[in-house]
Design a protein around this motif. Structure first.
Motif, PDB file in Angstrom:
ATOM      1  N   SER A  20       5.114   2.114   0.040  1.00  0.00           N
ATOM      2  CA  SER A  20       5.774   2.957  -0.973  1.00  0.00           C
ATOM      3  C   SER A  20       6.562   4.086  -0.331  1.00  0.00           C
ATOM      4  O   SER A  20       7.653   4.427  -0.782  1.00  0.00           O
ATOM      5  N   GLU A  21       6.019   4.690   0.718  1.00  0.00           N
ATOM      6  CA  GLU A  21       6.702   5.782   1.411  1.00  0.00           C
ATOM      7  C   GLU A  21       7.997   5.312   2.065  1.00  0.00           C
ATOM      8  O   GLU A  21       8.959   6.079   2.180  1.00  0.00           O
ATOM      9  N   ASP A  42       9.789   2.837 -11.415  1.00  0.00           N
ATOM     10  CA  ASP A  42       9.622   4.078 -10.663  1.00  0.00           C
ATOM     11  C   ASP A  42      10.257   5.206 -11.466  1.00  0.00           C
ATOM     12  O   ASP A  42      11.467   5.197 -11.705  1.00  0.00           O
ATOM     13  N   ASP A  66       0.836  -1.204   0.000  1.00  0.00           N
ATOM     14  CA  ASP A  66       0.000   0.000   0.000  1.00  0.00           C
ATOM     15  C   ASP A  66       0.872   1.254   0.000  1.00  0.00           C
ATOM     16  O   ASP A  66       2.091   1.174  -0.132  1.00  0.00           O
ATOM     17  N   GLU A  67       0.241   2.397   0.147  1.00  0.00           N
ATOM     18  CA  GLU A  67       0.943   3.680   0.115  1.00  0.00           C
ATOM     19  C   GLU A  67       1.993   3.784   1.222  1.00  0.00           C
ATOM     20  O   GLU A  67       3.067   4.346   1.019  1.00  0.00           O
ATOM     21  N   ARG A  68       1.727   3.236   2.382  1.00  0.00           N
ATOM     22  CA  ARG A  68       2.690   3.266   3.496  1.00  0.00           C
ATOM     23  C   ARG A  68       3.982   2.549   3.103  1.00  0.00           C
ATOM     24  O   ARG A  68       5.079   3.038   3.372  1.00  0.00           O
TER      25      ARG A  68
END
Length: 98
Positions: free
Chosen positions: A66-67, A79, A62-64
């Motif tokens: 990716s961060e 990327d 999820d986005e977490r």
């Protein structure tokens, strides 16, 4: 730590040059409840097994996640974000006084 295997899967993956960097991200992700699997994967034309990348599969991705990739020195295939500015290197060797 995460399970280590010898080949990557077809899921979204995070690549690392260093297994130590991958292990640090695994620890952080598992403390937040993510499931991880770490494997080695060679790129086309690589014959040396020591040059193979570490591939981390995280569920759920999820986005977490990716961060956290850049913080721990990993990268995602495809990327297109610009890379960090390179270090400024000296133009000439430093001379030491006698």
């Amino acid at each position: 730590m995460g399970e280590r295997q010898s080949s990557g899967g077809g899921m979204e993956a995070i690549y690392f040059d260093s297994g130590d960097d991958a292990d640090e991200l695994i620890t952080a992700l598992q403390s937040e409840g993510y499931t991880t699997r770490l494997a080695r994967d060679g790129f086309a034309g690589e014959d040396d097994s020591d040059d193979r990348a570490w591939v981390l599969v995280v569920e759920p991705f999820d986005e977490r996640v990716s961060e956290m990739v850049d913080v721990y020195g990993g990268w995602l295939p495809g990327d297109d974000r610009p890379a960090a500015d390179p270090l400024e290197l000296p133009g000439e060797p430093k001379r030491l006084k006698d």
